[in-house]
Scaffold this motif. Structure first.
Motif, PDB file in Angstrom:
ATOM      1  N   PRO A   1      45.150  46.977  41.345  1.00 33.12           N
ATOM      2  CA  PRO A   1      43.773  47.006  40.812  1.00 33.12           C
ATOM      3  C   PRO A   1      43.175  45.597  40.652  1.00 33.12           C
ATOM      4  O   PRO A   1      41.987  45.391  40.928  1.00 33.12           O
ATOM      5  CB  PRO A   1      43.929  47.703  39.454  1.00 33.12           C
ATOM      6  CG  PRO A   1      45.164  48.524  39.591  1.00 33.12           C
ATOM      7  CD  PRO A   1      46.085  47.737  40.500  1.00 33.12           C
ATOM      8  N   ALA A   2      43.992  44.637  40.238  1.00 28.33           N
ATOM      9  CA  ALA A   2      43.497  43.259  40.085  1.00 28.33           C
ATOM     10  C   ALA A   2      43.154  42.668  41.452  1.00 28.33           C
ATOM     11  O   ALA A   2      42.168  41.928  41.592  1.00 28.33           O
ATOM     12  CB  ALA A   2      44.532  42.386  39.384  1.00 28.33           C
ATOM     13  N   LEU A   3      43.949  43.008  42.461  1.00 23.03           N
ATOM     14  CA  LEU A   3      43.670  42.524  43.820  1.00 23.03           C
ATOM     15  C   LEU A   3      42.360  43.119  44.332  1.00 23.03           C
ATOM     16  O   LEU A   3      41.545  42.418  44.937  1.00 23.03           O
ATOM     17  CB  LEU A   3      44.829  42.887  44.756  1.00 23.03           C
ATOM     18  CG  LEU A   3      44.667  42.447  46.213  1.00 23.03           C
ATOM     19  CD1 LEU A   3      44.579  40.923  46.325  1.00 23.03           C
ATOM     20  CD2 LEU A   3      45.809  42.966  47.074  1.00 23.03           C
ATOM     21  N   GLU A   4      42.143  44.412  44.060  1.00 22.61           N
ATOM     22  CA  GLU A   4      40.892  45.059  44.478  1.00 22.61           C
ATOM     23  C   GLU A   4      39.686  44.381  43.821  1.00 22.61           C
ATOM     24  O   GLU A   4      38.680  44.125  44.480  1.00 22.61           O
ATOM     25  CB  GLU A   4      40.918  46.551  44.110  1.00 22.61           C
ATOM     26  CG  GLU A   4      41.779  47.356  45.056  1.00 22.61           C
ATOM     27  CD  GLU A   4      41.980  48.807  44.603  1.00 22.61           C
ATOM     28  OE1 GLU A   4      42.253  49.637  45.477  1.00 22.61           O
ATOM     29  OE2 GLU A   4      41.888  49.101  43.386  1.00 22.61           O
ATOM     30  N   THR A   5      39.809  44.085  42.531  1.00 27.47           N
ATOM     31  CA  THR A   5      38.728  43.409  41.817  1.00 27.47           C
ATOM     32  C   THR A   5      38.457  42.040  42.442  1.00 27.47           C
ATOM     33  O   THR A   5      37.304  41.662  42.672  1.00 27.47           O
ATOM     34  CB  THR A   5      39.110  43.223  40.330  1.00 27.47           C
ATOM     35  OG1 THR A   5      39.420  44.502  39.797  1.00 27.47           O
ATOM     36  CG2 THR A   5      37.992  42.597  39.529  1.00 27.47           C
ATOM     37  N   ALA A   6      39.535  41.311  42.739  1.00 26.74           N
ATOM     38  CA  ALA A   6      39.396  39.974  43.324  1.00 26.74           C
ATOM     39  C   ALA A   6      38.713  40.062  44.695  1.00 26.74           C
ATOM     40  O   ALA A   6      37.825  39.258  45.005  1.00 26.74           O
ATOM     41  CB  ALA A   6      40.766  39.314  43.451  1.00 26.74           C
ATOM     42  N   LEU A   7      39.095  41.049  45.497  1.00 28.69           N
ATOM     43  CA  LEU A   7      38.479  41.207  46.824  1.00 28.69           C
ATOM     44  C   LEU A   7      36.984  41.525  46.680  1.00 28.69           C
ATOM     45  O   LEU A   7      36.147  40.963  47.393  1.00 28.69           O
ATOM     46  CB  LEU A   7      39.183  42.312  47.617  1.00 28.69           C
ATOM     47  CG  LEU A   7      40.573  41.954  48.143  1.00 28.69           C
ATOM     48  CD1 LEU A   7      41.304  43.204  48.640  1.00 28.69           C
ATOM     49  CD2 LEU A   7      40.508  40.918  49.255  1.00 28.69           C
ATOM     50  N   GLU A   8      36.661  42.406  45.731  1.00 28.06           N
ATOM     51  CA  GLU A   8      35.255  42.765  45.508  1.00 28.06           C
ATOM     52  C   GLU A   8      34.425  41.545  45.110  1.00 28.06           C
ATOM     53  O   GLU A   8      33.250  41.448  45.456  1.00 28.06           O
ATOM     54  CB  GLU A   8      35.140  43.835  44.410  1.00 28.06           C
ATOM     55  CG  GLU A   8      35.453  45.230  44.925  1.00 28.06           C
ATOM     56  CD  GLU A   8      35.669  46.238  43.788  1.00 28.06           C
ATOM     57  OE1 GLU A   8      35.203  45.968  42.664  1.00 28.06           O
ATOM     58  OE2 GLU A   8      36.321  47.265  44.056  1.00 28.06           O
ATOM     59  N   CYS A   9      35.027  40.638  44.383  1.00 25.46           N
ATOM     60  CA  CYS A   9      34.316  39.420  43.961  1.00 25.46           C
ATOM     61  C   CYS A   9      34.137  38.433  45.112  1.00 25.46           C
ATOM     62  O   CYS A   9      33.102  37.777  45.220  1.00 25.46           O
ATOM     63  CB  CYS A   9      35.082  38.684  42.870  1.00 25.46           C
ATOM     64  SG  CYS A   9      35.082  39.526  41.312  1.00 25.46           S
ATOM     65  N   LEU A  10      35.169  38.306  45.946  1.00 26.87           N
ATOM     66  CA  LEU A  10      35.188  37.234  46.953  1.00 26.87           C
ATOM     67  C   LEU A  10      34.532  37.628  48.286  1.00 26.87           C
ATOM     68  O   LEU A  10      33.979  36.766  48.966  1.00 26.87           O
ATOM     69  CB  LEU A  10      36.625  36.786  47.213  1.00 26.87           C
ATOM     70  CG  LEU A  10      37.337  36.122  46.024  1.00 26.87           C
ATOM     71  CD1 LEU A  10      38.800  35.885  46.341  1.00 26.87           C
ATOM     72  CD2 LEU A  10      36.661  34.808  45.645  1.00 26.87           C
ATOM     73  N   ILE A  11      34.601  38.905  48.644  1.00 25.50           N
ATOM     74  CA  ILE A  11      34.088  39.319  49.955  1.00 25.50           C
ATOM     75  C   ILE A  11      32.590  39.038  50.149  1.00 25.50           C
ATOM     76  O   ILE A  11      32.203  38.544  51.203  1.00 25.50           O
ATOM     77  CB  ILE A  11      34.427  40.803  50.235  1.00 25.50           C
ATOM     78  CG1 ILE A  11      35.921  40.909  50.522  1.00 25.50           C
ATOM     79  CG2 ILE A  11      33.652  41.350  51.438  1.00 25.50           C
ATOM     80  CD1 ILE A  11      36.415  42.326  50.565  1.00 25.50           C
ATOM     81  N   PRO A  12      31.740  39.318  49.131  1.00 20.96           N
ATOM     82  CA  PRO A  12      30.304  39.079  49.369  1.00 20.96           C
ATOM     83  C   PRO A  12      29.965  37.623  49.715  1.00 20.96           C
ATOM     84  O   PRO A  12      28.937  37.357  50.329  1.00 20.96           O
ATOM     85  CB  PRO A  12      29.650  39.491  48.042  1.00 20.96           C
ATOM     86  CG  PRO A  12      30.606  40.452  47.437  1.00 20.96           C
ATOM     87  CD  PRO A  12      31.978  39.950  47.841  1.00 20.96           C
TER      88      PRO A  12
END
Ligand SMILES: [Zn+2]
Length: 113
Positions: free
Chosen positions: A42-53
Motif C-alpha cells: 500500500p505504501a508503494l502504491e501511494t508513492a507511485l500515485e504521488c510520483l507518476i504525475p
C-alpha cells in the motif's frame, strides 16, 4: 521513506525502457512484488500515485502482483507458505529455510503504444 525510493527506481526503469523503445504513451506497468521483499505494497502504491504525475509516464496504470512467500526446509525438504524469512518448518521445526519465492521486486511487463 523506503517505498518512495523504490517507486522512484521503478519509474526510472520504466522511463528508460520506454525511451529506448520509442514508446510515447505507457499504458500499464505490471510489477511482481514478493511478500518477503520487505516492501509495504500500500505504501508503494501511494508513492507511485504521488510520483507518476510528475514523470515521463504520466497517466500509466500500475498493476501489482503480490507473490506469495514459499520456503523449503533445509532439513526435511518440505515446502511451505510463509510470510516470515525466519519461519520454522511446520513438519520438523527447523529454522532458517531456503526461500523459493516471495523476495521478488521486478518490472514484469510494460504495455505501451
Ligand atoms: Zn523440515
Amino acid at each position: 521513506m523506503h517505498e518512495f525510493s523504490i517507486a522512484h527506481n521503478i519509474i526510472e526503469i520504466v522511463e528508460d525502457t520506454a525511451r529506448q523503445n520509442n514508446l510515447t504513451h505507457v499504458e500499464e506497468v505490471e510489477l511482481d512484488i514478493g511478500e518477503l521483499s520487505g516492501i509495504d505494497i500500500p505504501a508503494l502504491e501511494t508513492a507511485l500515485e504521488c510520483l507518476i504525475p510528475q514523470s515521463f509516464i504520466e497517466g500509466a496504470n500500475f498493476k501489482i502482483n503480490r507473490i506469495r512467500g514459499i520456503a523449503r526446509c533445509r532439513v526435511c525438504r518440505q515446502k511451505y507458505a510463509t510470510d516470515d524469512l525466519l519461519s520454522a518448518c511446520p513438519t520438523c521445526d527447523n529454522y532458517g529455510p531456503e526461500i523459493i519465492s516471495g523476495k521478488e521486486m521486478r518490472v514484469k511487463s510494460i504495455s505501451a503504444e
